[in-house]
Design an enzyme around this catalytic site. Structure first.
Site, PDB file in Angstrom:
ATOM      1  N   THR A 119     -22.823  59.537 -19.444  1.00  0.00           N
ATOM      2  CA  THR A 119     -23.598  58.954 -18.358  1.00  0.00           C
ATOM      3  C   THR A 119     -23.772  57.452 -18.509  1.00  0.00           C
ATOM      4  O   THR A 119     -23.783  56.923 -19.628  1.00  0.00           O
ATOM      5  CB  THR A 119     -24.984  59.631 -18.300  1.00  0.00           C
ATOM      6  OG1 THR A 119     -25.801  58.979 -17.320  1.00  0.00           O
ATOM      7  CG2 THR A 119     -25.694  59.577 -19.646  1.00  0.00           C
ATOM      8  N   ALA A 120     -23.955  56.789 -17.380  1.00  0.00           N
ATOM      9  CA  ALA A 120     -24.194  55.349 -17.387  1.00  0.00           C
ATOM     10  C   ALA A 120     -25.633  55.008 -17.766  1.00  0.00           C
ATOM     11  O   ALA A 120     -25.936  53.854 -18.046  1.00  0.00           O
ATOM     12  CB  ALA A 120     -23.875  54.752 -16.014  1.00  0.00           C
ATOM     13  N   ASN A 162     -15.822  57.824  -9.115  1.00  0.00           N
ATOM     14  CA  ASN A 162     -15.752  56.869 -10.222  1.00  0.00           C
ATOM     15  C   ASN A 162     -15.450  57.560 -11.549  1.00  0.00           C
ATOM     16  O   ASN A 162     -15.014  56.912 -12.505  1.00  0.00           O
ATOM     17  CB  ASN A 162     -17.058  56.081 -10.331  1.00  0.00           C
ATOM     18  CG  ASN A 162     -17.239  55.114  -9.182  1.00  0.00           C
ATOM     19  OD1 ASN A 162     -16.357  54.300  -8.900  1.00  0.00           O
ATOM     20  ND2 ASN A 162     -18.360  55.196  -8.497  1.00  0.00           N
ATOM     21  N   ASP A 208     -19.834  64.415  -9.946  1.00  0.00           N
ATOM     22  CA  ASP A 208     -19.939  64.351  -8.490  1.00  0.00           C
ATOM     23  C   ASP A 208     -19.206  63.148  -7.910  1.00  0.00           C
ATOM     24  O   ASP A 208     -19.030  63.059  -6.697  1.00  0.00           O
ATOM     25  CB  ASP A 208     -21.415  64.242  -8.085  1.00  0.00           C
ATOM     26  CG  ASP A 208     -21.986  62.868  -8.438  1.00  0.00           C
ATOM     27  OD1 ASP A 208     -22.321  62.094  -7.526  1.00  0.00           O
ATOM     28  OD2 ASP A 208     -22.078  62.558  -9.641  1.00  0.00           O
ATOM     29  N   LYS A 224     -16.178  56.007 -19.422  1.00  0.00           N
ATOM     30  CA  LYS A 224     -16.552  57.391 -19.729  1.00  0.00           C
ATOM     31  C   LYS A 224     -15.372  58.140 -20.355  1.00  0.00           C
ATOM     32  O   LYS A 224     -15.540  58.920 -21.293  1.00  0.00           O
ATOM     33  CB  LYS A 224     -17.021  58.126 -18.470  1.00  0.00           C
ATOM     34  CG  LYS A 224     -18.408  57.724 -17.997  1.00  0.00           C
ATOM     35  CD  LYS A 224     -18.873  58.664 -16.895  1.00  0.00           C
ATOM     36  CE  LYS A 224     -20.265  58.312 -16.416  1.00  0.00           C
ATOM     37  NZ  LYS A 224     -20.763  59.265 -15.401  1.00  0.00           N
ATOM     38  N   ASP A 260     -21.465  64.713 -16.396  1.00  0.00           N
ATOM     39  CA  ASP A 260     -22.167  63.570 -15.808  1.00  0.00           C
ATOM     40  C   ASP A 260     -23.614  64.007 -15.574  1.00  0.00           C
ATOM     41  O   ASP A 260     -23.930  65.199 -15.556  1.00  0.00           O
ATOM     42  CB  ASP A 260     -21.473  63.192 -14.491  1.00  0.00           C
ATOM     43  CG  ASP A 260     -22.214  62.127 -13.719  1.00  0.00           C
ATOM     44  OD1 ASP A 260     -22.620  61.115 -14.319  1.00  0.00           O
ATOM     45  OD2 ASP A 260     -22.414  62.328 -12.502  1.00  0.00           O
ATOM     46  N   ASP A 317     -39.774  45.760  -7.403  1.00  0.00           N
ATOM     47  CA  ASP A 317     -38.686  46.423  -8.125  1.00  0.00           C
ATOM     48  C   ASP A 317     -38.625  47.900  -7.787  1.00  0.00           C
ATOM     49  O   ASP A 317     -37.554  48.446  -7.517  1.00  0.00           O
ATOM     50  CB  ASP A 317     -38.872  46.261  -9.640  1.00  0.00           C
ATOM     51  CG  ASP A 317     -38.470  44.887 -10.147  1.00  0.00           C
ATOM     52  OD1 ASP A 317     -37.481  44.352  -9.639  1.00  0.00           O
ATOM     53  OD2 ASP A 317     -39.150  44.362 -11.039  1.00  0.00           O
ATOM     54  N   ASP A 356     -26.315  62.055 -13.166  1.00  0.00           N
ATOM     55  CA  ASP A 356     -26.855  61.807 -11.826  1.00  0.00           C
ATOM     56  C   ASP A 356     -26.059  62.526 -10.749  1.00  0.00           C
ATOM     57  O   ASP A 356     -24.839  62.346 -10.629  1.00  0.00           O
ATOM     58  CB  ASP A 356     -26.887  60.308 -11.530  1.00  0.00           C
ATOM     59  CG  ASP A 356     -27.850  59.566 -12.444  1.00  0.00           C
ATOM     60  OD1 ASP A 356     -28.675  60.226 -13.095  1.00  0.00           O
ATOM     61  OD2 ASP A 356     -27.769  58.324 -12.501  1.00  0.00           O
TER      62      ASP A 356
END
Length: 239
Positions: free
Chosen positions: A120-121, A191, A188, A165, A14, A42, A16
């Protein structure tokens, strides 16, 4: 790279809060604001969510909504613009926030003859730049639809998050005829439990509360990094 030892394997990481401290999306958003892709409102929102992410992990924010907002900000821009922005952000912000211990583990896997893939997202283009700059095998990220190289605002196969994932990790392992029982995964977030459970060697990295309990109950290794170590690594680079 050294001679391959043991069965062929992949180490999935992952990004982040696992490979780097905080959310890569925030730093890309900051770069996008400087290039006038997005508004001050934003970037203030991204900043608030970054603060919550550092404090609480993904439990503290609606990560899916935040990712969709990030997708909106690049709609109408080109892949070339996003790749250029990603290189700039890596040099100016992300490289200083990489956890040295996690990066060292990733490179140790490479030295042992294993592939190392980011899962990763974040957008595929951003993930590709991070993998390239760290000299990893590759990246599996969220694919954004384009027409003639311009982002349309649509996703291809949804956000690479949670169960997704595990799906893409299984796909890359099967394509290489690699047994998942021989593979590693690092994350971490709770999810990513589907990804962690997919492999024979799951590792929790600075885990959130839920993942920490889950890992302890199953005897999974837990890596703990401290901000002081990150600052020490930054200081050594400046010498």
């Amino acid at each position: 790279m050294s001679e391959e030892s043991g069965p062929r394997a992949i180490a999935f990481f992952d990004v982040d809060n696992t490979l780097l401290r905080g959310a890569s999306l925030y730093h890309v958003g900051l770069g996008a604001w400087r290039m006038r892709f997005i508004s001050l409102a934003d970037i203030l929102s991204f900043g608030w969510n970054q603060t919550r992410f550092l404090a609480f992990g993904e439990d503290g924010i609606n990560i899916a909504r935040l990712r969709l907002r990030a997708m909106d900000m690049i709609t109408g821009h080109t892949r070339t613009e996003l790749i250029t922005l990603s290189h700039d952000i890596f040099d100016s912000r992300l490289s200083h926030r990489l956890w040295p211990e996690t990066v060292a583990v990733a490179h140790a896997h490479l030295e042992a003859g294993r592939e190392v893939w980011l899962v990763t997202a974040t957008a595929q283009e951003i993930a590709d730049v991070i993998a390239e700059r760290l000299e990893l095998t590759g990246a599996l990220g969220t694919k954004l639809a384009t027409v003639d190289g311009i982002f349309t605002g649509q996703l291809v196969d949804g956000i690479c998050h949670g169960e997704r994932k595990a799906v893409v990790a299984r796909g890359i392992a099967e394509a290489r005829d690699i047994e998942l029982a021989h593979c590693w995964a690092y994350s971490d977030s709770h999810n990513d439990i589907p990804l962690l459970e997919l492999v024979g060697n799951p590792v929790a990295v600075n885990p959130d509360t839920t993942l920490r309990r889950y890992a302890l109950a199953r005897g999974w290794p837990i890596m703990h990094m401290k901000v002081a170590q990150l600052r020490a690594a930054r200081a050594s680079k400046k010498r």
